[in-house]
Design an enzyme around this catalytic site. Structure first.
Site, PDB file in Angstrom:
ATOM      1  N   THR A 110       0.808  -1.222   0.000  1.00 12.27           N
ATOM      2  CA  THR A 110       0.000   0.000   0.000  1.00 12.27           C
ATOM      3  C   THR A 110       0.840   1.270   0.000  1.00 12.27           C
ATOM      4  O   THR A 110       0.304   2.357   0.186  1.00 12.27           O
ATOM      5  CB  THR A 110      -0.934   0.017   1.221  1.00 12.27           C
ATOM      6  OG1 THR A 110      -0.139  -0.092   2.419  1.00 12.27           O
ATOM      7  CG2 THR A 110      -1.934  -1.127   1.167  1.00 12.27           C
ATOM      8  N   GLY A 170      -1.950   7.303  -1.163  1.00  6.24           N
ATOM      9  CA  GLY A 170      -2.445   8.680  -1.171  1.00  6.24           C
ATOM     10  C   GLY A 170      -1.909   9.489  -2.324  1.00  6.24           C
ATOM     11  O   GLY A 170      -2.651  10.251  -2.972  1.00  6.24           O
TER      12      GLY A 170
END
Length: 270
Positions: free
Chosen positions: A210, A214
């Site tokens: 991950t 963002g």
């Protein structure tokens, strides 16, 4: 420009590990057939485990990069990422005003995946006062939304309240990302725009790859804005691309793995 759908600029830090920051933004733009340009605000020495060193680019060089790009290219959208110092934020905000940048996505980067702080404490208030009012969209995760709103977030309802509170500071819209609420089997993002709230809910993709989520999402939204999408459509497509990239993530190092940015979403095909 025939192979490209638009031009976007990433104003952010460099991740030497390639999973986040400028590197993730450029990979995202390439996958979405948008030509990516950069204003580098910081250099980081990092790998999949840690950020070991940071060097912040002097503000006069940030100004020079912005002026070089906007004086020549028809930039359709821009996004910001790592802006570590108050003077960095002030310089970027001045450039945004100077070049009348309308399609601005602000990703208020504060903490790296490894836990390292990527913004000085005194810079948060400068970000809130100087840059957020210039943004078309702000994309905080839950910890960032807590700092920007001054609230504790424990539920989706709290996310909505935080989005409204951040929205009152001046940005056109707010997307509070719920991925950090790890107890849930689903992920809900809250979108606040012009007084209206909307929830986007999907099943959670269970992965440890991950790093750069963002950065990737904000870059994808900016890329879609540069291609001519409306804000809501850009958010929807950005989230779809992020999910495709999460499903294609991999682990080249021993820590958090990056996303698989090379996936090509169907709407970009000729």
């Amino acid at each position: 420009m025939e192979i490209y759908r638009g031009i976007t600029v990433s104003i952010a830090g460099s991740d030497s590990g390639g999973g986040a920051g400028i590197q993730a933004d450029l990979k995202t733009c390439a996958a979405l057939r948008v030509f990516g340009m950069t204003v580098i605000t910081a250099l980081t020495a990092q790998n999949s485990r840690e950020v070991s060193a940071v060097w912040n680019v002097p503000r006069e060089m940030i100004r020079a990069q912005m002026d070089a790009l906007w004086s020549d290219f028809p930039v359709g959208a821009a996004k910001t990422g790592m802006l570590a110092l108050p003077e960095t934020i002030l310089e970027v905000a001045e450039g945004i005003r100077r070049w009348n940048v309308g399609n601005l996505v602000v990703d208020p980067v504060m903490i790296a995946q490894s836990g390292a702080s990527l913004i000085a404490g005194e810079a948060v208030e400068v970000l809130r006062q100087e840059l957020l009012p210039l943004a078309l969209l702000v994309t905080p995760n839950v910890p960032e939304a807590e700092r920007l709103s001054g609230m504790t977030i424990e539920s989706v309802e709290d996310m909505e309240k935080a989005a409204e509170a951040i929205g009152r500071t001046g940005p056109g819209a707010v997307l509070v990302k719920g991925g950090h609420r790890m107890q849930a089997d689903s992920v809900t993002d809250v979108f606040y725009c012009r007084g209206h709230l909307q929830r986007f809910t999907d099943s959670r993709i269970h992965t440890e790859n991950t790093h750069g989520t963002g950065c990737t999402l904000s870059a994808a939204i900016a890329a879609e804005l540069a291609s001519g999408s409306s804000l809501e459509e850009a958010v929807r497509r950005g989230r779809q691309y992020l999910r495709l990239a999460l499903k294609s993530g991999f682990r080249p190092g021993t820590g958090w793995g990056p996303l698989g940015h090379a996936v090509i979403p169907p709407w970009t095909e000729k």
